[in-house]
Scaffold this motif. Structure first.
Motif, short mmCIF file in Angstrom:
data_model
loop_
_atom_site.label_atom_id
_atom_site.label_comp_id
_atom_site.label_asym_id
_atom_site.label_seq_id
_atom_site.Cartn_x
_atom_site.Cartn_y
_atom_site.Cartn_z
N ALA A 114 18.86 -10.42 -30.19
CA ALA A 114 20.04 -9.57 -30.33
C ALA A 114 19.84 -8.41 -31.29
N GLN A 115 18.82 -8.48 -32.16
CA GLN A 115 18.60 -7.44 -33.15
C GLN A 115 17.96 -6.20 -32.52
N ASP A 116 18.28 -5.04 -33.07
CA ASP A 116 17.69 -3.77 -32.65
C ASP A 116 16.33 -3.62 -33.34
N PRO A 117 15.21 -3.63 -32.61
CA PRO A 117 13.91 -3.56 -33.26
C PRO A 117 13.65 -2.23 -33.97
N PHE A 118 14.26 -1.14 -33.49
CA PHE A 118 14.04 0.16 -34.12
C PHE A 118 14.72 0.22 -35.50
N ALA A 119 15.94 -0.31 -35.57
CA ALA A 119 16.64 -0.36 -36.86
C ALA A 119 15.94 -1.31 -37.81
N GLU A 135 11.75 -13.72 -31.11
CA GLU A 135 10.93 -12.57 -30.70
C GLU A 135 9.89 -12.22 -31.76
N THR A 136 8.70 -11.90 -31.27
CA THR A 136 7.67 -11.31 -32.11
C THR A 136 7.64 -9.83 -31.75
N VAL A 137 7.69 -8.97 -32.76
CA VAL A 137 7.69 -7.53 -32.52
C VAL A 137 6.46 -6.93 -33.19
N HIS A 138 5.75 -6.08 -32.46
CA HIS A 138 4.59 -5.35 -32.96
C HIS A 138 4.90 -3.85 -32.82
N ALA A 139 4.69 -3.12 -33.88
CA ALA A 139 4.85 -1.66 -33.84
C ALA A 139 3.57 -1.02 -34.36
N ARG A 140 3.17 0.06 -33.73
CA ARG A 140 2.01 0.83 -34.21
C ARG A 140 2.47 2.23 -34.53
N LEU A 141 2.18 2.65 -35.76
CA LEU A 141 2.60 3.97 -36.23
C LEU A 141 1.39 4.77 -36.66
N THR A 142 1.50 6.09 -36.55
CA THR A 142 0.44 6.97 -37.02
C THR A 142 1.04 8.10 -37.85
N SER A 143 0.18 8.70 -38.66
CA SER A 143 0.59 9.84 -39.47
C SER A 143 -0.57 10.81 -39.60
N GLY A 144 -0.25 12.08 -39.76
CA GLY A 144 -1.27 13.09 -40.00
C GLY A 144 -1.81 13.03 -41.42
N TRP A 145 -1.18 12.26 -42.29
CA TRP A 145 -1.64 12.12 -43.67
C TRP A 145 -3.02 11.47 -43.68
N THR A 146 -3.93 12.01 -44.47
CA THR A 146 -5.25 11.39 -44.63
C THR A 146 -5.52 11.21 -46.12
N PRO A 147 -6.29 10.18 -46.46
CA PRO A 147 -6.59 9.93 -47.86
C PRO A 147 -7.38 11.08 -48.48
N GLU A 148 -7.18 11.26 -49.76
CA GLU A 148 -7.88 12.31 -50.51
C GLU A 148 -9.39 12.05 -50.45
#
Length: 141
Positions: free
Chosen positions: A114-119, A82-95
């Motif tokens: 068989a692996q849990d992608p979230f873990a 399996e190839t897994v792609h995750a996209r995450l965002t944050s409210g943090w912005t660079p100084e």
């Protein structure tokens, strides 16, 4: 292909920054492969990875150096299926950025079905530094 979107977003700690998972996609990286060798399969995946990283500088590929080293040594072992792609965002912005927006990071890795992608994502993100890897995305009007 499985794509997961949650109304309640999963949060992950990435260094000093809290990020939220926006999408998680898994796919069979051998789909359409009629023949070949583990070495050729690695080389094809490296080509796809390099293409993705050229188009988007904010893609972190877990264990990329190991995959490249194995391809150079012509390791005769298949990558996990399996190839897994995750996209995450944050409210943090660079100084120093006055625009409104957020930061985002895409993460890619290979794993067995068989692996849990979230873990697995939590394990991958734990040692990363969001502030050096994520890119700023301004809000559009």
């Amino acid at each position: 292909m499985i794509q997961t979107r949650n109304d309640e977003l999963r949060g992950y700690q990435v260094g000093a920054v809290r990020a939220e998972l926006r999408t998680l996609t898994t796919s069979d990286n051998r789909e359409g492969l009629l023949e070949g060798t583990p070495h050729l399969h690695r080389r094809m995946n490296l080509f796809r990875i390099d293409k993705a990283m050229t188009g988007t500088a904010q893609v972190y590929v877990h264990d990329l150096d190991g995959i490249r080293a194995d391809a150079e040594e012509q390791v005769d072992e298949w990558l996990p299926r399996e190839t897994v792609h995750a996209r995450l965002t944050s409210g943090w912005t660079p100084e120093g950025i006055a625009e409104y927006g957020h930061t985002e990071l895409s993460v890619m890795w290979f794993q067995s079905p068989a692996q849990d992608p979230f873990a697995r994502l939590a394990t991958i993100l734990d040692p990363l530094d969001w502030t050096s890897l994520a890119r700023f995305v301004p809000f559009e009007d």
